[in-house]
Motif scaffolding. Structure first.
Motif, PDB file in Angstrom:
ATOM      1  N   PRO A  37     118.930  36.849  -1.409  1.00 23.07           N
ATOM      2  CA  PRO A  37     118.304  37.773  -1.374  1.00 23.07           C
ATOM      3  C   PRO A  37     118.104  38.216  -0.286  1.00 23.07           C
ATOM      4  O   PRO A  37     117.470  36.565   0.723  1.00 23.07           O
ATOM      5  N   SER A  38     117.796  39.332   0.540  1.00 20.95           N
ATOM      6  CA  SER A  38     117.495  40.129   1.910  1.00 20.95           C
ATOM      7  C   SER A  38     115.544  39.277   1.993  1.00 20.95           C
ATOM      8  O   SER A  38     115.183  38.629   0.847  1.00 20.95           O
ATOM      9  N   GLY A  39     114.596  38.496   2.757  1.00 18.50           N
ATOM     10  CA  GLY A  39     113.870  38.346   2.817  1.00 18.50           C
ATOM     11  C   GLY A  39     113.737  36.340   1.753  1.00 18.50           C
ATOM     12  O   GLY A  39     112.765  36.072   2.024  1.00 18.50           O
ATOM     13  N   SER A  40     114.370  36.224   1.554  1.00 20.05           N
ATOM     14  CA  SER A  40     115.042  34.766   1.772  1.00 20.05           C
ATOM     15  C   SER A  40     114.272  34.149   2.281  1.00 20.05           C
ATOM     16  O   SER A  40     114.237  32.393   2.084  1.00 20.05           O
ATOM     17  N   GLY A  41     115.189  33.806   3.934  1.00 24.14           N
ATOM     18  CA  GLY A  41     114.222  32.655   4.876  1.00 24.14           C
ATOM     19  C   GLY A  41     115.845  32.413   5.184  1.00 24.14           C
ATOM     20  O   GLY A  41     115.690  31.325   6.120  1.00 24.14           O
ATOM     21  N   LYS A  42     116.833  33.190   4.704  1.00 21.45           N
ATOM     22  CA  LYS A  42     118.002  32.457   5.949  1.00 21.45           C
ATOM     23  C   LYS A  42     118.074  33.187   7.493  1.00 21.45           C
ATOM     24  O   LYS A  42     118.314  32.009   8.575  1.00 21.45           O
ATOM     25  N   THR A  43     117.839  34.520   7.616  1.00 18.26           N
ATOM     26  CA  THR A  43     118.026  34.571   8.981  1.00 18.26           C
ATOM     27  C   THR A  43     116.803  33.885   9.731  1.00 18.26           C
ATOM     28  O   THR A  43     117.125  32.919  10.972  1.00 18.26           O
TER      29      THR A  43
END
Length: 223
Positions: A37-43
């Motif tokens: 999900p967005s905000g999970s740390g992927k970027t």
């Protein structure tokens, strides 16, 4: 090809880790997908793998080399390439000029750069006529193909792609997935994609899930 060893990351003036003891290996010849999900740390993780940020703790290795001991500017020029959701092509350069640009920055002879750019564009389905067009005169799918060709032009064997199908329709998105898959399977690239697209996850050889800064491989559970 690219290994993460207990990587943690936290922002300045923060006591909370955005990434928590991330350990994983992404191999040459494989397409790896990181979902979550967005905000999970992927970027943040993608930024660290690209050498744009350094881990607060832990280490990132390309082959046997630790990124913290490398010239990161050179690493980004020669060892790793990025493909972005928004293409990030230079609007005032033609397709072939966009692909030539990284090679010229590394001192490649202009004639050799053009010849290699022609080959790379042909390999991703951009013909000679379209190679002379500016990005604004290409479709979204065509622009992403040019962006992939540009990523290949540096000779880097690690490709990091940030939502590469996010701005594309289904047909063009599938075509981009097939190109990235071929690069991994047929040409030995280490291709790592951060995505929300379930079709990329289905096509991937390795699927990692990111949640609350913790990375697990599909089939595993976090502690």
């Amino acid at each position: 090809m690219l290994k993460l060893d207990n990587v943690c990351y936290r922002y300045k003036r923060s006591t909370n880790n955005v990434l928590k003891n991330v350990t994983a290996q992404m191999d040459a010849g494989k397409l790896s997908a990181i979902v979550g999900p967005s905000g999970s740390g992927k970027t943040t993780l993608l930024s660290i793998m690209a050498g744009m940020d350094k881990p607060t703790e832990g280490a990132v290795f390309i082959g046997d080399e630790n990124l913290t001991r490398m010239d990161l500017d050179r690493y980004r020029r020669e060892r790793v390439s990025m493909v972005f959701q928004a293409f990030q092509l230079f609007p005032l350069l033609t397709a072939i000029e966009n692909v030539c640009y990284p090679m010229e920055m590394m001192g490649t002879n202009p004639a050799q750069a053009i010849a290699r750019a022609d080959d790379l564009l042909a390999a991703v389905g951009i013909d000679e006529a379209k190679s002379k067009r500016f990005p604004s005169n290409l479709s979204g799918g065509e622009q992403q193909r040019v962006a992939i060709a540009r990523a290949l032009s540096s000779g880097a064997k690690v490709i990091l792609a940030d939502e590469p199908t996010g701005n594309l329709d289904t047909a063009n998105g599938n075509a981009v997935i097939e190109i990235l898959q071929r690069l991994a399977h047929e040409r030995g690239y280490c291709v790592i994609i951060v995505t929300h697209n379930p079709e990329i996850a289905e096509a991937a050889d390795q699927v990692f899930k990111m949640k609350d800064g913790i990375l697990t491989m599909k089939g595993q559970t976090s502690a």
